[in-house]
Design an enzyme around this catalytic site. Structure first.
Site, mmCIF file in Angstrom:
data_model
loop_
_atom_site.group_PDB
_atom_site.id
_atom_site.type_symbol
_atom_site.label_atom_id
_atom_site.label_comp_id
_atom_site.label_asym_id
_atom_site.label_seq_id
_atom_site.Cartn_x
_atom_site.Cartn_y
_atom_site.Cartn_z
ATOM 1 N N ASP A 114 -2.133 28.165 -46.419
ATOM 2 C CA ASP A 114 -2.865 27.057 -45.475
ATOM 3 C C ASP A 114 -3.525 27.089 -46.653
ATOM 4 O OD1 ASP A 114 -4.882 28.964 -44.046
ATOM 5 O OD2 ASP A 114 -5.176 27.343 -42.312
ATOM 6 N N LYS A 165 -16.404 33.942 -39.046
ATOM 7 C CA LYS A 165 -16.776 33.312 -38.496
ATOM 8 C C LYS A 165 -18.356 33.643 -38.450
ATOM 9 C CE LYS A 165 -13.068 30.426 -38.546
ATOM 10 N NZ LYS A 165 -12.646 31.243 -37.942
ATOM 11 N N ASP A 226 -9.323 25.567 -48.600
ATOM 12 C CA ASP A 226 -8.182 25.887 -47.131
ATOM 13 C C ASP A 226 -7.827 24.844 -47.171
ATOM 14 O OD1 ASP A 226 -8.418 26.276 -44.224
ATOM 15 O OD2 ASP A 226 -8.979 27.112 -44.436
HETATM 16 N N1 GDD Z 1 2.169 33.789 -37.255
HETATM 17 C C1 GDD Z 1 1.099 33.513 -37.249
HETATM 18 N N2 GDD Z 1 0.944 33.971 -36.238
HETATM 19 N N3 GDD Z 1 0.226 33.140 -37.918
HETATM 20 C C2 GDD Z 1 -1.056 33.099 -37.764
HETATM 21 C C3 GDD Z 1 -1.667 32.593 -36.656
HETATM 22 C C4 GDD Z 1 -0.744 33.906 -35.252
HETATM 23 O O1 GDD Z 1 -1.140 33.703 -34.274
HETATM 24 N N4 GDD Z 1 -3.260 32.668 -36.055
HETATM 25 C C5 GDD Z 1 -2.980 32.478 -37.420
HETATM 26 N N5 GDD Z 1 -1.780 32.397 -38.310
HETATM 27 C C6 GDD Z 1 -2.065 31.732 -39.458
HETATM 28 C C7 GDD Z 1 -2.372 30.481 -39.711
HETATM 29 O O2 GDD Z 1 -1.286 29.931 -40.043
HETATM 30 C C8 GDD Z 1 -3.429 30.226 -41.440
HETATM 31 O O3 GDD Z 1 -2.195 30.255 -42.216
HETATM 32 C C9 GDD Z 1 -3.463 31.815 -41.903
HETATM 33 O O4 GDD Z 1 -2.628 32.354 -40.424
HETATM 34 C C10 GDD Z 1 -5.156 32.065 -40.520
HETATM 35 O O5 GDD Z 1 -5.519 31.581 -39.416
HETATM 36 P P1 GDD Z 1 -6.632 29.924 -39.930
HETATM 37 O O6 GDD Z 1 -5.974 29.939 -38.217
HETATM 38 O O7 GDD Z 1 -5.850 29.467 -40.596
HETATM 39 O O8 GDD Z 1 -7.659 30.722 -39.845
HETATM 40 P P2 GDD Z 1 -9.173 29.703 -40.527
HETATM 41 O O9 GDD Z 1 -8.803 29.369 -41.110
HETATM 42 O O10 GDD Z 1 -10.069 29.531 -39.718
HETATM 43 O O11 GDD Z 1 -9.698 31.559 -40.949
HETATM 44 C C11 GDD Z 1 -8.925 32.659 -41.801
HETATM 45 O O12 GDD Z 1 -8.527 32.176 -43.424
HETATM 46 C C12 GDD Z 1 -10.131 31.457 -44.095
HETATM 47 C C13 GDD Z 1 -9.534 31.631 -45.600
HETATM 48 O O13 GDD Z 1 -9.562 30.180 -45.177
HETATM 49 C C14 GDD Z 1 -9.526 34.204 -42.082
HETATM 50 O O14 GDD Z 1 -8.548 34.585 -42.734
HETATM 51 C C15 GDD Z 1 -11.425 33.856 -42.755
HETATM 52 O O15 GDD Z 1 -11.152 35.440 -42.496
HETATM 53 C C16 GDD Z 1 -11.345 33.210 -43.966
HETATM 54 O O16 GDD Z 1 -11.945 33.583 -44.617
HETATM 55 MG MG MG Z 2 -7.245 28.124 -42.519
#
Ligand code: GDD
Ligand code: MG
Length: 363
Positions: A114, A165, A226
């Site tokens: 994303d 977080k 993001d």
């Molecule tokens: N296949 C799969 N299965 N993908 C997953 C799963 C899962 O269970 N959970 C999350 N993802 C994918 C999401 O689709 C996304 O592309 C990515 O992993 C990160 O998950 P998010 O749910 O978007 O996390 P976030 O935005 O709260 O935090 C993450 O991204 C930040 C940067 O945007 C973390 O990696 C943070 O450390 C980071 O700063």
């Molecule tokens: Mg994200």
């Protein structure tokens, strides 16, 4: 750069499964600058020399696969792996390990699905190789790091902690955050526990650090966003059109607007700021649309004034209606002479009568 590594793209989890109430298409497939968002990430990886990508999904592989197929249209070899239950970021990476072809010491790229970024992927791989790290992470700086993973580093860029977080002010020790692009030594992926949910951010990285593994950060302050919220999505789409966010997959030239071939825009309508008008959409006379995304089949009435907004598929915006920072769901109808602002969200298929809402004072 030596031969480019293969990559894993994470496109699952709760965030993508719980579809936003305003857009019916799964998030990674919502068009940004005219093509499903995922296309930009795939095309950028391909430009960096990546040829083999495994899409780790926890749902709806049936949505991705019919569109991207084996990836050959993008010059890629794409594979799909669908988790029965979401396995978390680390579990998802581990779950596709059997599809990797790399040797134990080879680098494997991993991308959050994303993120829109101008990251120099080759430079991250070069850093990884030069430092001999176990995992290398792209880091970026943000004003408010609370929604992200905080990643302090020492003077050499070596990661000293990973705080996902952060909750308390004391935890906010840096403005460097995990930007969601990694290079893993292949053998590190094999150490992630199999068959259960694992968060790479909350479990794998802290555990690796405790065991003395070498995690290397590379701060790169290129374009980074993001796309977690609809407003970020609109911003990203506009930045792609404007050329601020680099992607080889934007159809047509960079500029103030992108009008897809079957859209119809009145000659005196004004489209600015990276506005996208999707397939079959119609924009009426004298409408002004700035920095917004109008999805396929939507209709914008004459004299409407729209900025920083998302108009969903097949939605209808009445004449003279003002939208500023608004998300209008797929199939919704906003009658003429309305004024909606500042984060208002109109649910899919909702109908707002003419002249029903305004923000400015009575005249
Ligand atoms: N296949 C799969 N299965 N993908 C997953 C799963 C899962 O269970 N959970 C999350 N993802 C994918 C999401 O689709 C996304 O592309 C990515 O992993 C990160 O998950 P998010 O749910 O978007 O996390 P976030 O935005 O709260 O935090 C993450 O991204 C930040 C940067 O945007 C973390 O990696 C943070 O450390 C980071 O700063
Ligand atoms: Mg994200």
């Amino acid at each position: 750069m030596n031969q480019a590594p293969e990559a894993i793209l994470l496109v699952g989890g709760k965030g993508t499964r719980l579809r936003p109430l305003t857009v019916r298409t799964p998030k990674p497939m919502v068009p940004a600058a005219g093509v499903p968002f995922l296309t930009h990430q795939l095309a950028r990886a391909r430009s960096a020399g990546v040829e083999h990508i495994v899409l780790a999904t926890s749902y709806l592989a049936e949505v991705f696969e019919p569109y991207f197929g084996d990836g050959s249209a993008l010059g890629l070899h794409l594979e799909y792996v669908t988790e029965e239950e979401p396995l978390g970021t680390g579990g998802a990476i581990r779950n596709v390990a059997s599809r990797l072809r790399s040797g134990p010491d080879d680098p494997v790229l991993v991308f959050n699905g994303d993120i829109l970024t101008g990251l120099d992927i080759g430079a991250l791989v070069d850093t990884h190789r030069a430092t001999g790290a176990d995992v290398s992470l792209h880091l970026t700086r943000v004003d408010d790091p609370r929604a992200y993973g905080l990643v302090p580093t020492d003077v050499t860029g070596r990661v000293t902690a990973f705080l996902e977080k952060p909750q308390t002010p004391q935890e906010i020790v840096t403005d460097q955050i995990n930007a969601g692009a990694y290079v893993f030594r292949r053998s590190v992926i094999d150490t992630i526990p199999d068959g259960r949910s694992v968060s790479v951010e909350r479990e794998t990285f802290p555990k690796l650090l405790r065991s003395g593994a070498h995690l290397q950060g590379m701060v790169d302050s290129t374009y980074w966003l993001d796309l977690g919220t609809p407003h970020a999505f609109v911003r990203g789409s506009a930045d792609l059109v404007l050329g601020r966010a680099p992607s080889p997959a934007v159809p047509g030239r960079r500029g103030d607007r992108l009008v897809l071939p079957s859209a119809r825009v009145a000659a005196d309508a004004k489209l600015t700021g990276g506005t996208v008008v999707g397939e079959g959409a119609v924009v009426g006379e004298g409408a002004r649309i700035d920095g917004s995304t109008v999805l396929a089949g939507a209709v914008v009435g004459a004299g409407a004034v729209i900025s920083g907004s998302l108009v969903g598929e097949g939605a209808r915006i009445g004449a003279r209606t003002v939208l500023s920072g608004v998300v209008v769901g797929d199939g919704a109808v906003v009658g003429e002479d309305n004024e909606l602002r500042d984060g208002a969200r109109v649910w899919c298929d909702a109908v707002l009568p003419a002249g029903a809402v305004r923000f400015s004072s009575d005249q």
